[in-house]
Structure formats: structure tokens, C-alpha cells
Design an enzyme around this catalytic site. Sequence first.
Site, mmCIF file in Angstrom:
data_model
loop_
_atom_site.group_PDB
_atom_site.id
_atom_site.type_symbol
_atom_site.label_atom_id
_atom_site.label_comp_id
_atom_site.label_asym_id
_atom_site.label_seq_id
_atom_site.Cartn_x
_atom_site.Cartn_y
_atom_site.Cartn_z
ATOM 1 C CE LYS A 77 -4.140 1.984 2.668
ATOM 2 N NZ LYS A 77 -4.939 1.358 3.748
ATOM 3 C CB SER A 152 -8.116 3.325 2.823
ATOM 4 O OG SER A 152 -7.202 2.986 3.560
ATOM 5 C CB SER A 176 -7.882 -0.110 5.440
ATOM 6 O OG SER A 176 -8.677 1.446 5.407
HETATM 7 N N1 GLN Z 1 -13.005 3.976 6.332
HETATM 8 C C1 GLN Z 1 -12.175 3.878 7.581
HETATM 9 C C2 GLN Z 1 -12.473 5.470 7.690
HETATM 10 O O1 GLN Z 1 -12.527 6.116 6.785
HETATM 11 C C3 GLN Z 1 -11.544 3.250 7.854
HETATM 12 C C4 GLN Z 1 -9.871 3.438 7.013
HETATM 13 C C5 GLN Z 1 -8.860 2.479 7.258
HETATM 14 O O2 GLN Z 1 -8.434 1.590 8.411
HETATM 15 N N2 GLN Z 1 -8.117 3.361 7.411
HETATM 16 O O3 GLN Z 1 -11.797 5.903 8.949
#
Ligand code: GLN
Length: 471
Positions: A77, A152, A176
Site C-alpha cells: 500500500k 482504503s 482498511s
Molecule cells: N473507512 C474507514 C475510515 O475512513 C477506515 C479506513 C482505514 O482503515 N484506513 O476511517
Amino acid sequence: MLINKSIKELSSLLMKKEINSVDLVKESYNQIEKIDNKLHSFITIREKKEVLKEAEIKDKERKNSSSIIYGLPFSIKDAYCTENIRTTAGNKILDDFFPPYSAAVFNKIIDSGSILIGKNNMDAWGHGGSTENTDYQPAHNPWDKTRIPGGSSGGSAIAISTRMVSFAIGEDTGGSIRNPSSMCNTSGLKVTYGRVSRLGNIAYASSLDSVGPMAKSVEDLSYLLEIMSGEDHLDSTSSRTEVIKYSQLLGQPIKGKIIGLPKEFFGKGLDPKIKKTILEATIIFERLGAKIKEVNFPHFVYGVSIYYLIALSETSSNLSRYDGVRYGGQRELFSEETKKRIILGTYALSAGYADKLYKKAQKLRTILIEEYENALKECDVLLAPVTPSLPAKIGELINDPLKNILEDLYTGTINLVGAPSLAIPAGFAKGLPIGMQIIGKKFAEKELLQIGYLYQRETDWHKRLPPVIET
Ligand code: GLN
């Protein structure tokens, strides 16, 4: 396709010289060249010539290494610093950031001999669950290109699901790793907070961020976890808890284990098709000798509100370093979504409001931890959905902020309590993958992997490939 094989199989073929890393790397690039222009799973792809040269050297030097991931192509990532390789965190502010050092987890994988193919697409700073909030091109789900891949860490899940790489490294602040794993039909592990060093991870919310492996199967995850885990004196939140040979403990029976179904996780808002899929999985666990028991998590419904208060407070603090004075030039390049999060987080922390919002959220976080611990006194693991809905159409969540936030309903709470959680494929509806999460006691990754491994021995969901591979 060679990359379709497990880490163990690939490693054994490489050792016997029946295949070589050059073949694997060529396969990676073929797959990327064929389909990534439609899916956008990468922000940065390393130059093919350079990577092939690296693979040639790896093939020559193979005998000096006993690492199981030696010579395998992987991706990471774009939230992790990689020395002299562009690292954007999905945001144009860092478009020309070439870090002077690499993340600890990246170094561990590289030192074990794997070959980096590129940096995966993501929602900027980890802000999102769809990989649409990226400043690069929005990513598409390989099972249905009109839909989101989750996020994400969406780019990493796509790359694994379409076999562009053998495995990937993701990051999970509130879901994510698990969310895109579920939506792309891959396996992903959110580790116990502190299991893997966060050094060199571009922070979203420091008390929640977890570094974890993403792969084609639980077996592959267990090899990766062994390599990634451990104390790091440069990350004071990393843990000294012993790193076990997870891969050697797979296959142990789970007879007599109690799997808890937290009642509140199966209430209103959950797509009935997802509920049905998870209840079907319980039949398989029962066949394996486990017992299913209903447990309670009464404050769970507040989890997502508490998560957003804490995550946004922390991100407003973490992102203040991009004020345009020290790092990255233009703060006006923050997206609308990120600006919104900084404003809300700053508000929750500001004098006069902090007691009512931030501190209250912290108190409720403690209650959630107690409830999680109580639930796990009655059972060995919890079984839960990953997301309340099937992958949304591209654009749908951006236009419906509440639905967007509710996607984190079942995952954010787990980060608040710091628990490990394994997301694995559990079935399909309308041709779209459905995952489930197995949540454990802290540092009980071993149990999660054992349970997930036996489930994958009984089922073949995780082996199914998206239609985009044939086209
Ligand atoms: N969708 C969640 C957020 O926007 C989790 C994102 C993540 O785990 N980086 O905070």
C-alpha cells in the site's frame, strides 16, 4: 498461471529450480499490462527492466536464502515509506515524495528476498473505504468494474485477487485491510495493535493504525505474519509478545472451540444475503467440531461514532505536519474529504468541546474494551460480518456520507479495542464476494489462522477468480 499457486508451492518450485523469479515477475507485469488500466490498483509501478534485473540476481543467489518468500513478487500500500521510491499515501501533496528511509515492515519483507512490483492505490491518507478518495484514479472491483473494490487498501486487494502479485502489505485503521479483502475475495489480517511495527507507516490515526498482510489464503498469511511481526525499538507501541511459527501450527483441530456470534452484529442494517452467508459458515464450523454461542456486545452500536471521533481527532493532529511549512508544498491539495476530517477532528479536540466529544469518546472506548473482553470470556473467537452491504456502485458512497460511514460499522470497533481480526471469503451473492471476520483475543492470531485455515480446507470460495482475469 504460476502466481495462482500458494507461497509454499511457489517456494518449493523455486528451490527445485523448476521455475524462476524472472518467470514470476514477467507474469506480474503481463497481468498488470493486461488489466490494470481498467482497475487502477497501482499508483506507482516500478520499471519492468529494473525489476527483471533484480529477479535475475535473485535467481542466481537463491541458494543463500532459506526464506519462504524469497523471489516472490509483491506490492505494498502506498501508505508505507519506501526508500527512494515515490510514496504518496494517495494524496497529491506527496506526489514527489521519495522517502529517505523505508518502513520497518517493508525492510523485513525485502530482507526476506521478495521483489517489489509497485505501490498500491488507496484512499488518500487511509480516509475512506472505497479507494475512490484517491488523488490518482479511482480503483475498480475486478468482480464488477462498475463497483468499488473496498478500501482504503483497495489497490492491494485488487492486485492479489487478479494475481498481479503473490501477496501484499496493507494497513487497517478501521477496516482498511478487511473491507477490501471481503469485497475482492482475498484474505487479510488486521493484527493485534502492536504486533507489527508501524515505523514508516504514514499515520492516519496512531492509536488505531495496524500493519497487516493480505494474500490469497490463510496459509499464505501465516507465513507473512511470521516474517512481519516482532518488537521494534523504534516503535514504542510495538509488542514484545513472542512471535510464533504460525504456519507450523495450522491444521490443528478446532473441536470444542466456542465461536461467539455477537447478537448486535447481526441486527438492523445488515444485508440479509450477508447474514445468510455467515450463518452458513457456522454450519461448517460446527461440522469441524466447534460450538456456536450467541454473545452480547451492548455498546457496539456506538462503535462507529466513537471510532470516527477518535480517528478524526488523531488525523487532524497527524496531518498538521503538512501545513506547507515543513513537508510537501501545497496544503490546498488536501481533498474535500480530508479537509472535512481535519475540521471535524480539530473541532472535537478544541477547548470547550473536547470534554463533551473527545474525552467522552475515550471513556466509551474503555467500555467497548470491557465488553469485548467479557464477550471473549465466554468464547474463543467472535464471528461477524465485515461490511453491512455488498460492494457499492462507484460514486454511490461519495454521494451518501452516512452510508459511507456505516460501512465501518463492524470493523472500526475492532480497531478501538486493539483486537486481531481475520477476514476471509465466505461466499457470493449476485456474483459479488462476501467476506466474514473472525475476531480474537489480543495476540491470539494463532487461533484465528487455525480456524480460518480449516475453513479454507473445507471450502473453495478463496480459490475463485474474478471474471476480469479471463477477459
Ligand atoms: N473507512 C474507514 C475510515 O475512513 C477506515 C479506513 C482505514 O482503515 N484506513 O476511517
